[in-house]
Design a protein around this motif. Structure first.
Motif, mmCIF file in Angstrom:
data_model
loop_
_atom_site.group_PDB
_atom_site.id
_atom_site.type_symbol
_atom_site.label_atom_id
_atom_site.label_comp_id
_atom_site.label_asym_id
_atom_site.label_seq_id
_atom_site.Cartn_x
_atom_site.Cartn_y
_atom_site.Cartn_z
ATOM 1 N N PRO A 182 -21.080 -56.500 -38.105
ATOM 2 C CA PRO A 182 -22.170 -57.246 -36.778
ATOM 3 C C PRO A 182 -23.167 -56.553 -36.331
ATOM 4 N N GLN A 183 -24.604 -57.490 -36.806
ATOM 5 C CA GLN A 183 -25.650 -56.612 -37.034
ATOM 6 C C GLN A 183 -25.712 -56.587 -34.565
ATOM 7 N N GLU A 184 -24.857 -56.796 -33.902
ATOM 8 C CA GLU A 184 -24.723 -56.450 -32.448
ATOM 9 C C GLU A 184 -24.345 -54.909 -32.466
ATOM 10 N N GLU A 185 -23.268 -55.059 -33.880
ATOM 11 C CA GLU A 185 -22.955 -53.125 -33.300
ATOM 12 C C GLU A 185 -23.229 -52.687 -34.353
ATOM 13 N N VAL A 186 -24.640 -52.956 -35.088
ATOM 14 C CA VAL A 186 -25.248 -52.107 -35.789
ATOM 15 C C VAL A 186 -26.696 -51.412 -34.558
ATOM 16 N N ILE A 187 -27.222 -52.488 -34.176
ATOM 17 C CA ILE A 187 -28.403 -52.434 -32.813
ATOM 18 C C ILE A 187 -27.385 -51.113 -31.394
ATOM 19 N N ARG A 188 -26.643 -51.202 -30.927
ATOM 20 C CA ARG A 188 -25.844 -50.867 -30.606
ATOM 21 C C ARG A 188 -25.515 -48.825 -31.486
ATOM 22 N N ALA A 193 -27.855 -44.102 -31.329
ATOM 23 C CA ALA A 193 -28.844 -43.040 -31.925
ATOM 24 C C ALA A 193 -29.918 -41.665 -31.886
ATOM 25 N N HIS A 194 -30.850 -43.910 -31.338
ATOM 26 C CA HIS A 194 -32.501 -43.082 -31.286
ATOM 27 C C HIS A 194 -32.152 -41.984 -29.220
ATOM 28 N N SER A 195 -31.954 -42.483 -29.346
ATOM 29 C CA SER A 195 -32.007 -42.146 -27.429
ATOM 30 C C SER A 195 -31.382 -40.744 -28.038
#
Length: 402
Positions: A182-188, A193-195
């Protein structure tokens, strides 16, 4: 003297010359095309059509190390399509993945977190260790389908404890075994990661299937990632090639590594042309591929076969033991049909050249085998195929994975 040299040259020329075409090559090619239409082994087996070859033969003739025009055009299109700054054409998805990892990673020690089924972990010959000196941390998703942020947080290494290799990259594969994360999980996961200053790489070998199934643009699917590898020979049916996309800085470094890895190529215009043809004419056919895979899945269910991973896109994983049939029987009997089918283990892959007749014939074979077992006295044990209401063989697969 001159005559002697000419004779010697002629003899050398006779030794060098070679005709690779057999007398019945056209007939063999037609046979190969028929076999591909009846193979469920992998979508890498698809073959270029005459129309693809004709289109590709009209491309430019430059040298890719010195910037080949058709290849540059494809790279520019791929960068725009995925919403990235730059792109680089590669011979294979494995090279594209490995060069992406190597381009991100600077100085060991470091680690890469990924799904335990990921291609970079299981099927790239230990490339991350060999090329990058990286430790891979494989993670088993608790939901038995896709990685979640919670799965990853438990495994990511941060801080300065010298006993551990800090995580520099989180890798996501989409699709993975034909399933969509799911794309929403990818974004989470990406936000997390980036943080923490961690890079995100996607093995998007079959990301085309995600776009086709969900209607989400490639640029949106790729946005959470610092780099993405996209394959032209899986799903899309081109003969060879993948593309790595990312920032200009990353791609500049990747081009250097591609040369170092031996991937600097020459007249790639014909390969870029094949990829362009596949993007234009084969991508829209993925909708039909998914529908055919779902028909295959439903047909198996109707016969009492357990589906261990359903057809979210182009793959179906199944277990025929509930009707008393094992994989070796299926493979053997499929190969003995008047018009043979190629199958291997638990994974069935439907592709742009799979025929509807092949699906019908496979279902007919399973029906026949099931009837034979029943006639021989086989009775399906109660609750055989599930554990706690979940498929027991969700990770069973064929030996070959590509």
């Amino acid at each position: 003297m001159a005559s002697h040299i000419d004779d010697a040259r002629a003899q050398v020329a006779d030794l060098v010359k070679f005709d690779i075409l057999s007398v019945n090559q056209a007939e063999k090619n037609e046979k190969q095309i028929r076999e591909v239409a009846r193979s469920f082994i992998s979508d890498t087996l698809t073959v270029p059509t005459k129309e693809m070859y004709l289109y590709a033969s009209q491309t430019s003739l430059g040298d890719d190390v010195y910037h080949e025009q058709s290849t540059l055009a494809l790279e520019a299109h791929m960068a725009q399509l995925t919403g990235k700054e730059a792109a680089l054409f590669m011979p294979s998805g494995t090279m594209s993945n490995q060069i992406a990892l190597r381009s991100h990673l600077q100085q060991p020690p470091y680690s890469i977190v990924c799904d335990h089924r990921a291609h970079i972990y299981k099927y790239e010959a230990g490339g991350a260790a060999f090329h990058s000196g990286a430790q891979i941390i494989p993670v088993i998703p608790l939901n038995r389908h896709h990685l979640t942020l919670e799965d990853i947080q438990d495994e990511v290494v941060t801080g300065t404890n010298i006993h551990f290799a800090p995580t520099e990259i989180i890798e996501i594969e989409n699709t993975l075994n034909g399933t969509i994360i799911p794309q929403e999980e990818v974004i989470r996961i990406s936000d997390y990661a980036h943080s923490h200053g961690i890079k995100m790489h996607m093995d998007g070998a079959r990301i085309w299937h995600v776009a086709a199934e969900t209607g989400v643009p490639l640029s949106e699917l790729c946005a959470p990632f610092d780099s993405v590898s996209l394959c032209f020979s899986k799903g899309l049916g081109a003969p060879i090639g993948s593309c790595l996309v990312g920032t200009k800085q990353l791609i500049t470094k990747a081009r250097w590594f591609r040369k170092l890895f031996g991937g600097g190529m020459r007249q790639t215009g014909i390969l870029a042309g094949s990829a362009a043809y596949a993007l234009t004419y084969n991508f829209p056919r993925l909708f039909t591929v998914h529908a055919l895979a779902r028909r295959l899945e439903q047909g198996l269910r109707d016969l009492g076969v357990e589906i261990t991973s359903p057809a979210e896109t182009c793959m179906v994983f199944f277990d025929a033991s509930p009707i008393g049939v094992d994989y070796s029987e299926i493979t053997e009997r499929a190969s003995q049909l008047p018009d043979p089918l190629q199958v291997g283990g638990s994974r069935l892959v439907v592709h742009v050249q799979t025929s509807e007749q092949a699906v019908d014939d496979f279902l007919a074979l399973i029906r026949t085998l099931g009837e034979e077992k029943k006639a021989a006295g086989f009775v399906r044990p109660e609750g055989q195929a599930k554990v706690n209401g979940k498929p027991k063989n969700i990770y069973v697969r064929s030996v070959k994975k590509a």
